[in-house]
Design an enzyme around this catalytic site. Structure first.
Site, short mmCIF file in Angstrom:
data_model
loop_
_atom_site.label_atom_id
_atom_site.label_comp_id
_atom_site.label_asym_id
_atom_site.label_seq_id
_atom_site.Cartn_x
_atom_site.Cartn_y
_atom_site.Cartn_z
N CYS A 140 0.83 -1.20 0.00
CA CYS A 140 0.00 0.00 0.00
C CYS A 140 0.87 1.26 0.00
O CYS A 140 1.52 1.55 -0.99
CB CYS A 140 -0.99 -0.03 1.17
SG CYS A 140 -2.39 1.09 0.91
N HIS A 198 -3.71 -5.23 1.24
CA HIS A 198 -3.36 -5.63 2.60
C HIS A 198 -3.76 -7.09 2.81
O HIS A 198 -4.77 -7.56 2.26
CB HIS A 198 -4.09 -4.76 3.63
CG HIS A 198 -3.65 -3.34 3.63
ND1 HIS A 198 -2.43 -2.96 4.16
CD2 HIS A 198 -4.26 -2.21 3.21
CE1 HIS A 198 -2.31 -1.64 4.05
NE2 HIS A 198 -3.40 -1.17 3.47
#
Length: 516
Positions: free
Chosen positions: A338, A445
């Site tokens: 991310c 994630h």
């Protein structure tokens, strides 16, 4: 019932998870709840809402699906202010003073969510936040004893005895509360005991005599038990987190050495949990350039403030060190997740989207056209609306399954000749893999939660780096279940769960709650 605390870090989240699993194993229909949470560690509900990671873990413990109502208010701190998420959707940004008015206005939202859950489940175990008796915050408190009073439910007070001063903290909490809130406290739990519990006898009797509240149990310190899904920075350096050795099991002579850059605004640290549990992995924090010299893999994790943390990397000399290491043919592999992935690209554009400018200040962290590390041919532009969703797919060109979730404002665009790392159902190519296959990144994630993907990735790193890697024989999903069962065993052995359940059943019926 409410599990309140004498202070932050008392063990409320852990005890709530243990209680949820213990009650679920008894056949009780139980659900967790936390009215207001402050954390950059979020989970995604099936319908694309954000809640605190701890509530997702507690839902797993209770064997119920995650739900926006489990955590109706989530505060995500960034730069002295917090992004406010209500029932899964971001609604604004407040500082500590300005949030007071919003908190008071959110009381009906919070109580409605709790009442709705109580109407669907036999027991709701609500978790408090911080200290239960903060006189300066009681008039805006939506998560502790004012909520218990409004819902007509009893509360137990968790006190960390390992820190010392536990009896003073328990008595002081009770004494500072106004009488209507004192009446909600119906039990005390001492948590983190090291040594002989019998030594506490006189102090326990004295506390019970002074307050009229029974001590329901003394929970021993969990020792070296690996804590998964931790919530905030207080927990990240606790036993069982990266930097304190390898996962459980037989250790090889040449483990895969992984360094996680300890970003100041680190978010979603549960991405690291599957690595912690691998016996052939040695995980450590990295804060200085010299700590990169003997690593096999460098991880740039998620962050709530990508641009600010990239500046921190440069200020520490870590940015140049990571680039040098990645460009050295004999250097480590690099993984960005991310925000860490966004840093690996060529450029990041943030025109006040990720970091909202403070109108009271002339300067801002918003910085269009920030240069990235240049290790992957991608660029990032921050834009709304925020992407919040669960995802599934496969490794691009491979068979390993991918599952996880995305929470990000950064739109990552591939530049010419960029090779994707993953392929997601419904959205296609995702992430990026360098030409030499040593640098990769993704916005997903939980990408390492899938055993086949994680083992193939770590095995490939180990082969190139001539390290020893034997995959953990315990699937990660099973490890999570074992962790929650361990917490339930701990609670059952040292806490009067029957008394806690009896207390929960004394709560007013949802339709008869007094209200605010």
């Amino acid at each position: 019932m409410l599990v309140a605390g004498a202070g932050s870090g008392a063990g409320k989240s852990t005890i709530t998870a243990g209680l949820c699993r213990a009650l679920a194993r008894r056949g009780v229909d139980v659900a967790p709840f936390k009215a207001q949470n402050m954390s950059n560690h979020a989970a995604v509900t099936p319908d694309g809402g954000e809640i605190g990671r701890a509530q997702a873990m507690q839902a797993l413990a209770a064997r119920v699906e995650t739900d926006r109502r489990l955590g109706p208010v989530l505060l995500k701190p960034s730069g002295g202010r917090s992004h406010v998420v209500v029932l899964g959707e971001e609604v604004g940004v407040d500082d500590a003073v300005g949030y007071g008015d919003r908190a008071r206005a959110l009381r009906p939202v919070v109580l409605d969510a709790l009442t709705s859950l109580r109407g669907e489940h036999e027991v709701v175990v609500a978790e408090g936040a911080g200290g239960a008796a903060e006189p300066n915050l009681l008039d805006r408190d939506v998560v502790n004893l004012p909520l218990a009073a409004a819902a007509g439910m009893p509360a137990v007070l968790v006190v960390d005895i390992d820190r010392g001063g536990a009896f003073a903290a328990a008595y002081g909490t009770w004494a500072l509360l106004p009488e209507p809130l004192q009446a909600c406290l119906r039990g005390v739990v001492l948590n983190g005991m090291r040594g002989d519990v019998s030594l506490l006898g006189p102090a326990v009797r004295d506390l019970e005599a002074r307050t009229g509240i029974p001590v329901l149990g003394v929970l021993p310190h969990l020792g070296d038990h690996l804590m998964l899904g931790v919530e905030d920075s207080l927990d990240l350096r606790a036993p069982g987190r990266p930097g304190l050795g390898m996962g459980a099991g037989e250790k090889p002579d040449r483990p895969v050495r992984i360094g996680v850059v300890a970003l100041p605004h680190l978010a979603n640290p549960s991405d690291l949990d599957p690595l912690v549990l691998e016996p052939s992995v040695e995980l450590r924090w990295v804060t200085r350039p010299g700590e990169l010299h003997d690593l096999d893999l460098v991880v740039l994790p998620g962050t709530r403030a990508t641009v600010a943390d990239l500046r921190w990397l440069r200020g520490r000399g870590l940015a140049d060190a990571v680039v040098r290491a990645a460009e050295d043919p004999a250097g480590p592999h690099v993984l960005g997740i991310c925000g860490g992935y966004q840093m690996l690209g060529v450029e990041i554009e943030d025109d006040g989207v990720e970091h909202t400018p403070d109108p009271d200040r002339t300067s801002s962290l918003a910085a269009p056209g920030v240069r990235g590390l240049g290790l992957l041919p991608v660029s990032t532009r921050f834009a709304r609306p925020k992407v919040v969703r669960r995802v599934t797919g496969r490794v691009a060109g491979g068979s390993s399954a991918v599952s996880g979730y995305q929470i990000h404002l950064g739109r990552v665009s591939a530049l010419e000749d960029a090779a994707p790392w993953l392929s997601l159902h419904g959205t296609g190519d995702e992430g990026c893999l360098s030409a030499d296959r040593r640098v990769r990144g993704t916005t997903v994630h939980g990408v390492l939660d899938e055993d086949d993907l994680r083992h193939a990735f770590l095995g490939a790193v180990a082969a190139v780096r001539r390290r020893s890697f034997r995959p953990s024989p315990v699937p990660y999903a099973r490890a999570l279940e074992d962790h929650l069962d361990h917490l339930a065993d701990w609670v059952e052995a040292h806490l009067d769960v029957d008394a806690v359940l009896d207390l929960a059943h004394t709560a007013a019926a949802p339709e008869e709650a007094p209200g605010w």
